[in-house]
Design a protein around this motif. Sequence first.
Motif, PDB file in Angstrom:
ATOM      1  N   THR A 257       0.829  -1.210   0.000  1.00 18.41           N
ATOM      2  CA  THR A 257       0.000   0.000   0.000  1.00 18.41           C
ATOM      3  C   THR A 257       0.859   1.254   0.000  1.00 18.41           C
ATOM      4  O   THR A 257       0.571   2.226  -0.711  1.00 18.41           O
ATOM      5  CB  THR A 257      -0.932   0.010   1.229  1.00 18.41           C
ATOM      6  OG1 THR A 257      -1.764  -1.157   1.201  1.00 18.41           O
ATOM      7  CG2 THR A 257      -1.811   1.253   1.251  1.00 18.41           C
ATOM      8  N   LEU A 258       1.933   1.242   0.774  1.00 22.12           N
ATOM      9  CA  LEU A 258       2.810   2.409   0.885  1.00 22.12           C
ATOM     10  C   LEU A 258       3.676   2.612  -0.349  1.00 22.12           C
ATOM     11  O   LEU A 258       3.826   3.736  -0.846  1.00 22.12           O
ATOM     12  CB  LEU A 258       3.716   2.260   2.113  1.00 22.12           C
ATOM     13  CG  LEU A 258       3.039   2.278   3.484  1.00 22.12           C
ATOM     14  CD1 LEU A 258       4.017   1.816   4.557  1.00 22.12           C
ATOM     15  CD2 LEU A 258       2.516   3.671   3.822  1.00 22.12           C
ATOM     16  N   SER A 259       4.263   1.520  -0.832  1.00 25.39           N
ATOM     17  CA  SER A 259       5.262   1.628  -1.898  1.00 25.39           C
ATOM     18  C   SER A 259       4.678   1.575  -3.304  1.00 25.39           C
ATOM     19  O   SER A 259       5.046   2.377  -4.166  1.00 25.39           O
ATOM     20  CB  SER A 259       6.303   0.513  -1.744  1.00 25.39           C
ATOM     21  OG  SER A 259       6.947   0.620  -0.494  1.00 25.39           O
ATOM     22  N   LYS A 260       3.758   0.651  -3.545  1.00 22.20           N
ATOM     23  CA  LYS A 260       3.216   0.502  -4.894  1.00 22.20           C
ATOM     24  C   LYS A 260       2.043   1.447  -5.148  1.00 22.20           C
ATOM     25  O   LYS A 260       1.983   2.113  -6.177  1.00 22.20           O
ATOM     26  CB  LYS A 260       2.797  -0.955  -5.127  1.00 22.20           C
ATOM     27  CG  LYS A 260       3.982  -1.923  -5.160  1.00 22.20           C
ATOM     28  CD  LYS A 260       3.526  -3.338  -5.489  1.00 22.20           C
ATOM     29  CE  LYS A 260       4.727  -4.300  -5.548  1.00 22.20           C
ATOM     30  NZ  LYS A 260       4.286  -5.687  -5.852  1.00 22.20           N
ATOM     31  N   LYS A 261       1.126   1.491  -4.185  1.00 20.64           N
ATOM     32  CA  LYS A 261      -0.046   2.369  -4.356  1.00 20.64           C
ATOM     33  C   LYS A 261       0.255   3.799  -3.923  1.00 20.64           C
ATOM     34  O   LYS A 261      -0.468   4.723  -4.289  1.00 20.64           O
ATOM     35  CB  LYS A 261      -1.230   1.829  -3.558  1.00 20.64           C
ATOM     36  CG  LYS A 261      -1.718   0.468  -4.006  1.00 20.64           C
ATOM     37  CD  LYS A 261      -2.912   0.024  -3.172  1.00 20.64           C
ATOM     38  CE  LYS A 261      -3.417  -1.340  -3.617  1.00 20.64           C
ATOM     39  NZ  LYS A 261      -4.564  -1.779  -2.784  1.00 20.64           N
ATOM     40  N   GLU A 262       1.319   3.968  -3.105  1.00 22.13           N
ATOM     41  CA  GLU A 262       1.691   5.273  -2.553  1.00 22.13           C
ATOM     42  C   GLU A 262       0.513   5.927  -1.835  1.00 22.13           C
ATOM     43  O   GLU A 262       0.178   7.095  -2.060  1.00 22.13           O
ATOM     44  CB  GLU A 262       2.239   6.187  -3.657  1.00 22.13           C
ATOM     45  CG  GLU A 262       3.548   5.681  -4.245  1.00 22.13           C
ATOM     46  CD  GLU A 262       4.176   6.689  -5.197  1.00 22.13           C
ATOM     47  OE1 GLU A 262       3.495   7.655  -5.578  1.00 22.13           O
ATOM     48  OE2 GLU A 262       5.358   6.499  -5.540  1.00 22.13           O
ATOM     49  N   GLU A 263      -0.129   5.146  -0.966  1.00 24.15           N
ATOM     50  CA  GLU A 263      -1.260   5.628  -0.190  1.00 24.15           C
ATOM     51  C   GLU A 263      -0.962   5.524   1.305  1.00 24.15           C
ATOM     52  O   GLU A 263      -0.036   4.816   1.722  1.00 24.15           O
ATOM     53  CB  GLU A 263      -2.522   4.839  -0.552  1.00 24.15           C
ATOM     54  CG  GLU A 263      -2.964   5.101  -1.989  1.00 24.15           C
ATOM     55  CD  GLU A 263      -4.164   4.293  -2.422  1.00 24.15           C
ATOM     56  OE1 GLU A 263      -4.902   4.751  -3.312  1.00 24.15           O
ATOM     57  OE2 GLU A 263      -4.354   3.179  -1.889  1.00 24.15           O
ATOM     58  N   ASN A 264      -1.736   6.246   2.112  1.00 26.12           N
ATOM     59  CA  ASN A 264      -1.522   6.262   3.557  1.00 26.12           C
ATOM     60  C   ASN A 264      -1.970   4.959   4.200  1.00 26.12           C
ATOM     61  O   ASN A 264      -2.837   4.250   3.668  1.00 26.12           O
ATOM     62  CB  ASN A 264      -2.302   7.417   4.200  1.00 26.12           C
ATOM     63  CG  ASN A 264      -1.897   8.776   3.666  1.00 26.12           C
ATOM     64  OD1 ASN A 264      -0.744   8.983   3.289  1.00 26.12           O
ATOM     65  ND2 ASN A 264      -2.833   9.708   3.631  1.00 26.12           N
ATOM     66  N   VAL A 265      -1.403   4.694   5.369  1.00 27.66           N
ATOM     67  CA  VAL A 265      -1.792   3.525   6.157  1.00 27.66           C
ATOM     68  C   VAL A 265      -2.010   3.964   7.598  1.00 27.66           C
ATOM     69  O   VAL A 265      -1.271   4.801   8.123  1.00 27.66           O
ATOM     70  CB  VAL A 265      -0.708   2.422   6.109  1.00 27.66           C
ATOM     71  CG1 VAL A 265      -0.978   1.337   7.165  1.00 27.66           C
ATOM     72  CG2 VAL A 265      -0.658   1.783   4.723  1.00 27.66           C
ATOM     73  N   GLY A 266      -3.039   3.422   8.220  1.00 26.32           N
ATOM     74  CA  GLY A 266      -3.284   3.670   9.637  1.00 26.32           C
ATOM     75  C   GLY A 266      -3.276   2.357  10.395  1.00 26.32           C
ATOM     76  O   GLY A 266      -3.796   1.343   9.907  1.00 26.32           O
ATOM     77  N   ILE A 267      -2.656   2.352  11.564  1.00 25.38           N
ATOM     78  CA  ILE A 267      -2.585   1.132  12.364  1.00 25.38           C
ATOM     79  C   ILE A 267      -2.766   1.473  13.840  1.00 25.38           C
ATOM     80  O   ILE A 267      -2.247   2.477  14.311  1.00 25.38           O
ATOM     81  CB  ILE A 267      -1.235   0.403  12.139  1.00 25.38           C
ATOM     82  CG1 ILE A 267      -1.171  -0.894  12.944  1.00 25.38           C
ATOM     83  CG2 ILE A 267      -0.053   1.304  12.462  1.00 25.38           C
ATOM     84  CD1 ILE A 267       0.014  -1.780  12.587  1.00 25.38           C
ATOM     85  N   VAL A 268      -3.555   0.660  14.538  1.00 27.93           N
ATOM     86  CA  VAL A 268      -3.672   0.804  15.990  1.00 27.93           C
ATOM     87  C   VAL A 268      -2.591  -0.106  16.566  1.00 27.93           C
ATOM     88  O   VAL A 268      -2.738  -1.326  16.589  1.00 27.93           O
ATOM     89  CB  VAL A 268      -5.074   0.415  16.489  1.00 27.93           C
ATOM     90  CG1 VAL A 268      -5.178   0.662  17.994  1.00 27.93           C
ATOM     91  CG2 VAL A 268      -6.137   1.229  15.759  1.00 27.93           C
ATOM     92  N   LEU A 269      -1.501   0.500  17.002  1.00 27.55           N
ATOM     93  CA  LEU A 269      -0.259  -0.232  17.224  1.00 27.55           C
ATOM     94  C   LEU A 269      -0.312  -1.221  18.375  1.00 27.55           C
ATOM     95  O   LEU A 269       0.347  -2.261  18.319  1.00 27.55           O
ATOM     96  CB  LEU A 269       0.893   0.762  17.440  1.00 27.55           C
ATOM     97  CG  LEU A 269       2.304   0.190  17.306  1.00 27.55           C
ATOM     98  CD1 LEU A 269       2.510  -0.459  15.952  1.00 27.55           C
ATOM     99  CD2 LEU A 269       3.341   1.277  17.529  1.00 27.55           C
ATOM    100  N   ASP A 270      -1.071  -0.919  19.428  1.00 24.34           N
ATOM    101  CA  ASP A 270      -1.075  -1.865  20.558  1.00 24.34           C
ATOM    102  C   ASP A 270      -2.025  -3.030  20.338  1.00 24.34           C
ATOM    103  O   ASP A 270      -2.023  -3.996  21.092  1.00 24.34           O
ATOM    104  CB  ASP A 270      -1.391  -1.150  21.881  1.00 24.34           C
ATOM    105  CG  ASP A 270      -2.648  -0.310  21.826  1.00 24.34           C
ATOM    106  OD1 ASP A 270      -3.265  -0.226  20.750  1.00 24.34           O
ATOM    107  OD2 ASP A 270      -3.019   0.279  22.861  1.00 24.34           O
ATOM    108  N   GLY A 271      -2.873  -2.965  19.321  1.00 20.16           N
ATOM    109  CA  GLY A 271      -3.696  -4.084  18.905  1.00 20.16           C
ATOM    110  C   GLY A 271      -4.534  -4.709  20.008  1.00 20.16           C
ATOM    111  O   GLY A 271      -5.057  -4.025  20.890  1.00 20.16           O
ATOM    112  N   ILE A 272      -4.644  -6.039  19.950  1.00 22.68           N
ATOM    113  CA  ILE A 272      -5.485  -6.780  20.891  1.00 22.68           C
ATOM    114  C   ILE A 272      -5.091  -6.511  22.339  1.00 22.68           C
ATOM    115  O   ILE A 272      -5.943  -6.340  23.207  1.00 22.68           O
ATOM    116  CB  ILE A 272      -5.397  -8.298  20.603  1.00 22.68           C
ATOM    117  CG1 ILE A 272      -5.978  -8.617  19.214  1.00 22.68           C
ATOM    118  CG2 ILE A 272      -6.145  -9.086  21.664  1.00 22.68           C
ATOM    119  CD1 ILE A 272      -7.450  -8.352  19.064  1.00 22.68           C
ATOM    120  N   ALA A 273      -3.789  -6.425  22.614  1.00 27.67           N
ATOM    121  CA  ALA A 273      -3.336  -6.198  23.994  1.00 27.67           C
ATOM    122  C   ALA A 273      -3.874  -4.889  24.555  1.00 27.67           C
ATOM    123  O   ALA A 273      -4.127  -4.762  25.754  1.00 27.67           O
ATOM    124  CB  ALA A 273      -1.810  -6.206  24.052  1.00 27.67           C
TER     125      ALA A 273
END
Length: 407
Positions: A257-273
Motif C-alpha cells: 500500500t505504501l510503496s506501490k499504491k503510494e497511499e496512507n496507512v493507519g494502524i492501531v499499534l497496541d492491537g489486541i493487547a
Amino acid sequence: KVKKKNEIKKRNKKIVRSHLEPKNKYFSSNMTKYYKLNLATLPDHLFSKDTPAQKWLDLATTTENSFPPNSLNRVHTPIEPVVELERIFGISLYMIGNVLPFALVILSISSLFSAVAYLLLKVLAIYVTALTLLTKLYFTPKFSKKYKRPDLVVPHDMKDNQYVYTERNNQKYCSLQILWPESLHRPSMSDQPLIFCAIPHGAAPLGITAYPMWSKLFNDKLCHWTTAPIVLKLPIISKLMKAIGYIPAKSKNILETLSKKEENVGIVLDGIAGMFQSHDEIAHVMQRKGIVKIALKAGVPLVPVYGFGHTELWRVVVDPVGILESLSVKLDVSLTPFFGRFGWFLGPPKRVAVAMCMGEPISCPKIENPSQEDVNKYHDLLVKGYEEVFERHKEAYGWGHKTLRFV
C-alpha cells in the motif's frame, strides 16, 4: 479589594502562561503551532468527498504549544436525538456482529445439551434480528436521505465510501476533535504517504473512524486502516470494512500500500493487547517494532497518534490472571467482555469526548534492508513521540494527573 484583584490577575496570567510554556522534559523550548478541528460540529454539507480540504482547514483553530486545560474533554451537546439513537443501536449491532459467528457456533453446539444455551441462542437471534431490521428499514433510509447518499457504499470508490453515515454519526456521538502540529499541516506532507500509528486501542478505537480525515487533511492519498485478518473474513462486517479501504495487518499488505499504491496507512499499534487496559493509560508498544521496519523499507514518516478518551468509552472486564488476554493475543481475536452505556453488555459506548492528538512526524530514511540497530533507533523516536504528545495535551483533556506507561 485591590489586593485581591491583583492576586486574581497574577493567577490568571500564570494559568494562561502555564499552558503555553513547555512543562517538562518532553517539551522543546521552541513554541510549536498546533491546529485543532472539531469534526462533531463540521457542517453536514461539507462532509463530502468533493469538498476541498481547505474548506475543512478553514474551520480549524490554532494555538502555540498546547490548548487550554479541559478544552478537549467537552462533550458536544445537544446531539440530534436520531443521531444518538442510531449510534446506540448501530454500534451495538456492530459489536455483536464481531462475535456473532463464534457465539453461534458455541451456543448451537451447547444447546444440544443445555436448555440454558438453547434459550440464549433464541435471545441472541431475536436481538440481532431486531437490531438489523431497525438499521435496515429505518436508520439507513433516513440517513441516506439526510446526507444525500442513496447507496451505503459504491463499488470501486473507497474514498467516497469513507463518508458512510455511520462514521459521520460516530464523530458527533464522540464529540470527536483532531489535533496536529504545523509540521503535518498542508502542504508539508502532500507528496508522500504517511503511517498513522494510533494508541490506545481500548474496546474499540472510535477515534480512527473519522476515515475521511486521514484521507483528506494532510494529503489527498487514501488512508487504509489495518485490522486483524480474521475480521476481514467475518460476514457482513467485512464487506463494509473492505469497501472503505481496510487491509490485513500484515507486512506484505502494508508495504504494498505504501510503496506501490503510494497511499496512507493507519494502524492501531497496541492491537489486541490494548483492549485490556480500560481506564489505565498503558501503551503496549515496546515490542511492536515491525511497523518501524516497514516504514524504513518504504521510506515514509511515522506519525504518533494518541486517542484521548479511548479507554473511557467502555468498561472492560479484565481477569486478574490474564487468561483472556493471553488467549486473545494468541488467537488474534478479542475475547474481552465489556459493558457500555446503561451497563449494556457489548452495547454502545458512553458519551465521552474523544480527541485524536498527533505528534511530530518521524521521518524515516529509505533502507532496503534495515538493521536491528536502525529499527531500534526509529522505534525509540516513535516511543518518545507518544510520550511528548501525551504530556503535551493531557491537561487539555483534563488528565493532568495521569501518566503514560510503556510495556
